[in-house]
Design a protein around this motif. Structure first.
Motif, PDB file in Angstrom:
ATOM      1  N   LEU A 137      -2.420  35.819 -49.224  1.00 32.68           N
ATOM      2  CA  LEU A 137      -3.337  34.805 -49.753  1.00 32.68           C
ATOM      3  C   LEU A 137      -2.667  33.713 -50.582  1.00 32.68           C
ATOM      4  O   LEU A 137      -3.337  32.770 -51.002  1.00 32.68           O
ATOM      5  CB  LEU A 137      -4.410  35.490 -50.612  1.00 32.68           C
ATOM      6  CG  LEU A 137      -5.325  36.476 -49.889  1.00 32.68           C
ATOM      7  CD1 LEU A 137      -6.246  37.172 -50.881  1.00 32.68           C
ATOM      8  CD2 LEU A 137      -6.110  35.778 -48.792  1.00 32.68           C
ATOM      9  N   HIS A 138      -1.368  33.796 -50.815  1.00 28.36           N
ATOM     10  CA  HIS A 138      -0.752  32.933 -51.823  1.00 28.36           C
ATOM     11  C   HIS A 138      -0.810  31.436 -51.531  1.00 28.36           C
ATOM     12  O   HIS A 138      -0.718  30.635 -52.461  1.00 28.36           O
ATOM     13  CB  HIS A 138       0.682  33.377 -52.142  1.00 28.36           C
ATOM     14  CG  HIS A 138       1.748  32.860 -51.231  1.00 28.36           C
ATOM     15  ND1 HIS A 138       2.091  33.480 -50.051  1.00 28.36           N
ATOM     16  CD2 HIS A 138       2.566  31.790 -51.346  1.00 28.36           C
ATOM     17  CE1 HIS A 138       3.081  32.810 -49.484  1.00 28.36           C
ATOM     18  NE2 HIS A 138       3.387  31.781 -50.247  1.00 28.36           N
ATOM     19  N   THR A 139      -0.991  31.016 -50.295  1.00 25.63           N
ATOM     20  CA  THR A 139      -1.089  29.583 -50.007  1.00 25.63           C
ATOM     21  C   THR A 139      -2.531  29.091 -49.933  1.00 25.63           C
ATOM     22  O   THR A 139      -2.755  27.891 -49.804  1.00 25.63           O
ATOM     23  CB  THR A 139      -0.369  29.232 -48.685  1.00 25.63           C
ATOM     24  OG1 THR A 139      -0.961  29.978 -47.626  1.00 25.63           O
ATOM     25  CG2 THR A 139       1.116  29.513 -48.778  1.00 25.63           C
ATOM     26  N   ASP A 140      -3.484  29.979 -50.028  1.00 24.34           N
ATOM     27  CA  ASP A 140      -4.902  29.624 -49.991  1.00 24.34           C
ATOM     28  C   ASP A 140      -5.309  29.080 -51.368  1.00 24.34           C
ATOM     29  O   ASP A 140      -5.173  29.774 -52.376  1.00 24.34           O
ATOM     30  CB  ASP A 140      -5.720  30.863 -49.643  1.00 24.34           C
ATOM     31  CG  ASP A 140      -7.204  30.591 -49.515  1.00 24.34           C
ATOM     32  OD1 ASP A 140      -7.681  29.515 -49.929  1.00 24.34           O
ATOM     33  OD2 ASP A 140      -7.903  31.486 -49.001  1.00 24.34           O
ATOM     34  N   LEU A 141      -5.781  27.845 -51.400  1.00 21.16           N
ATOM     35  CA  LEU A 141      -6.141  27.226 -52.680  1.00 21.16           C
ATOM     36  C   LEU A 141      -7.180  28.043 -53.439  1.00 21.16           C
ATOM     37  O   LEU A 141      -7.159  28.091 -54.670  1.00 21.16           O
ATOM     38  CB  LEU A 141      -6.641  25.802 -52.466  1.00 21.16           C
ATOM     39  CG  LEU A 141      -5.611  24.809 -51.932  1.00 21.16           C
ATOM     40  CD1 LEU A 141      -6.250  23.449 -51.707  1.00 21.16           C
ATOM     41  CD2 LEU A 141      -4.410  24.717 -52.850  1.00 21.16           C
ATOM     42  N   ALA A 142      -8.065  28.699 -52.732  1.00 24.82           N
ATOM     43  CA  ALA A 142      -9.094  29.501 -53.386  1.00 24.82           C
ATOM     44  C   ALA A 142      -8.508  30.716 -54.110  1.00 24.82           C
ATOM     45  O   ALA A 142      -9.152  31.269 -55.001  1.00 24.82           O
ATOM     46  CB  ALA A 142     -10.139  29.956 -52.368  1.00 24.82           C
ATOM     47  N   SER A 143      -7.294  31.111 -53.763  1.00 27.73           N
ATOM     48  CA  SER A 143      -6.713  32.297 -54.403  1.00 27.73           C
ATOM     49  C   SER A 143      -6.396  32.073 -55.870  1.00 27.73           C
ATOM     50  O   SER A 143      -6.216  33.027 -56.615  1.00 27.73           O
ATOM     51  CB  SER A 143      -5.468  32.776 -53.644  1.00 27.73           C
ATOM     52  OG  SER A 143      -4.420  31.834 -53.752  1.00 27.73           O
ATOM     53  N   HIS A 146      -8.905  34.023 -57.628  1.00 25.49           N
ATOM     54  CA  HIS A 146      -9.110  35.377 -57.118  1.00 25.49           C
ATOM     55  C   HIS A 146      -9.347  36.353 -58.268  1.00 25.49           C
ATOM     56  O   HIS A 146      -8.790  36.203 -59.358  1.00 25.49           O
ATOM     57  CB  HIS A 146      -7.889  35.807 -56.306  1.00 25.49           C
ATOM     58  CG  HIS A 146      -8.153  36.939 -55.373  1.00 25.49           C
ATOM     59  ND1 HIS A 146      -8.189  38.248 -55.786  1.00 25.49           N
ATOM     60  CD2 HIS A 146      -8.413  36.956 -54.039  1.00 25.49           C
ATOM     61  CE1 HIS A 146      -8.435  39.029 -54.752  1.00 25.49           C
ATOM     62  NE2 HIS A 146      -8.584  38.264 -53.680  1.00 25.49           N
ATOM     63  N   ALA A 147     -10.156  37.366 -58.017  1.00 22.25           N
ATOM     64  CA  ALA A 147     -10.470  38.363 -59.037  1.00 22.25           C
ATOM     65  C   ALA A 147      -9.248  39.190 -59.438  1.00 22.25           C
ATOM     66  O   ALA A 147      -9.151  39.642 -60.588  1.00 22.25           O
ATOM     67  CB  ALA A 147     -11.580  39.280 -58.540  1.00 22.25           C
ATOM     68  N   LYS A 148      -8.320  39.382 -58.515  1.00 18.71           N
ATOM     69  CA  LYS A 148      -7.102  40.141 -58.840  1.00 18.71           C
ATOM     70  C   LYS A 148      -6.087  39.188 -59.454  1.00 18.71           C
ATOM     71  O   LYS A 148      -5.672  38.204 -58.830  1.00 18.71           O
ATOM     72  CB  LYS A 148      -6.525  40.807 -57.595  1.00 18.71           C
ATOM     73  CG  LYS A 148      -7.400  41.914 -57.059  1.00 18.71           C
ATOM     74  CD  LYS A 148      -6.746  42.583 -55.871  1.00 18.71           C
ATOM     75  CE  LYS A 148      -7.634  43.676 -55.314  1.00 18.71           C
ATOM     76  NZ  LYS A 148      -7.033  44.274 -54.106  1.00 18.71           N
ATOM     77  N   ALA A 149      -5.667  39.490 -60.662  1.00 20.77           N
ATOM     78  CA  ALA A 149      -4.740  38.620 -61.392  1.00 20.77           C
ATOM     79  C   ALA A 149      -3.451  38.380 -60.619  1.00 20.77           C
ATOM     80  O   ALA A 149      -2.924  37.262 -60.633  1.00 20.77           O
ATOM     81  CB  ALA A 149      -4.423  39.219 -62.762  1.00 20.77           C
ATOM     82  N   GLU A 150      -2.944  39.378 -59.928  1.00 16.53           N
ATOM     83  CA  GLU A 150      -1.682  39.228 -59.203  1.00 16.53           C
ATOM     84  C   GLU A 150      -1.794  38.200 -58.083  1.00 16.53           C
ATOM     85  O   GLU A 150      -0.860  37.431 -57.832  1.00 16.53           O
ATOM     86  CB  GLU A 150      -1.220  40.579 -58.625  1.00 16.53           C
ATOM     87  CG  GLU A 150      -0.978  41.645 -59.658  1.00 16.53           C
ATOM     88  CD  GLU A 150      -2.251  42.364 -60.100  1.00 16.53           C
ATOM     89  OE1 GLU A 150      -2.181  43.078 -61.119  1.00 16.53           O
ATOM     90  OE2 GLU A 150      -3.307  42.219 -59.451  1.00 16.53           O
ATOM     91  N   VAL A 151      -2.943  38.176 -57.406  1.00 15.94           N
ATOM     92  CA  VAL A 151      -3.167  37.210 -56.326  1.00 15.94           C
ATOM     93  C   VAL A 151      -3.228  35.801 -56.911  1.00 15.94           C
ATOM     94  O   VAL A 151      -2.546  34.885 -56.433  1.00 15.94           O
ATOM     95  CB  VAL A 151      -4.454  37.541 -55.532  1.00 15.94           C
ATOM     96  CG1 VAL A 151      -4.765  36.444 -54.516  1.00 15.94           C
ATOM     97  CG2 VAL A 151      -4.328  38.894 -54.844  1.00 15.94           C
ATOM     98  N   ALA A 152      -4.037  35.624 -57.940  1.00  7.18           N
ATOM     99  CA  ALA A 152      -4.192  34.298 -58.560  1.00  7.18           C
ATOM    100  C   ALA A 152      -2.866  33.802 -59.127  1.00  7.18           C
ATOM    101  O   ALA A 152      -2.490  32.643 -58.932  1.00  7.18           O
ATOM    102  CB  ALA A 152      -5.251  34.364 -59.662  1.00  7.18           C
TER     103      ALA A 152
END
Length: 173
Positions: A137-143, A146-152
């Motif tokens: 998900l790292h290139t998705d602007l919506a991330s 994200h609810a998961k701190a690591e993703v955001a």
């Protein structure tokens, strides 16, 4: 869409423009305000693996992504799992390496390569899945939300390193 080799060339080119010298993880680093890398066997194995498959410019980009993600976590009062965040930052661009190229997008290729490596090192399924999700998900602007701190934080840390996004949000040190 650009193929993975063109994306990798772009990222390496941009990273080379802003490449900092290798600050390493030695004693001088430990005394600085930069975060320290997790000291687990898995984190160290991940560092060694990244260095074995990527050139130094990419390795430095991946490590800087962790520094920026860590700085943004403090600013946003997020509490990520540091090891998941660190390994996700290290491996987020594995899919740009020729050996992991496939018809899928580079995020999926990288997530699959990271997951395979982590499982070969007996990482828990939950750990491997969390790292793979962040990479996917790292290139998705919506991330960024994200609810998961690591993703955001992976998204925000990589965007800060490549594009300077939110650079004004962190201490210049």
């Amino acid at each position: 869409p650009l193929c993975s080799c063109h994306r990798r060339s772009f990222v390496v080119g941009v990273a080379a423009l802003y490449a900092a010298p290798d600050i390493g993880w030695g004693a001088a680093h430990a005394q600085s305000s930069l975060p320290t890398a997790p000291d687990s066997a898995l984190a160290k194995a991940s560092e060694a693996y990244l260095a074995s498959v990527s050139d130094p410019v990419m390795v430095h980009h991946c490590k800087r992504a962790f520094f920026f993600a860590h700085a943004l976590a403090d600013k946003a009062s997020l509490k990520p799992d540091r090891e998941i965040l660190y390994v996700s930052c290290l491996f987020h661009d594995l899919g740009l390496e020729a050996q992991f190229d496939s018809p899928a997008d580079f995020e999926t290729n990288g997530a699959n390569a990271a997951k395979a490596f982590l499982q070969s090192r007996q990482a828990t399924n939950a750990f491997s899945e969390s790292v793979a999700e962040a990479i996917e998900l790292h290139t998705d602007l919506a991330s960024a939300n994200h609810a998961k701190a690591e993703v955001a934080l992976l998204h925000m840390g990589t965007m800060m390193d490549v594009f300077g996004a939110q650079l004004d949000q962190v201490d210049a040190k």
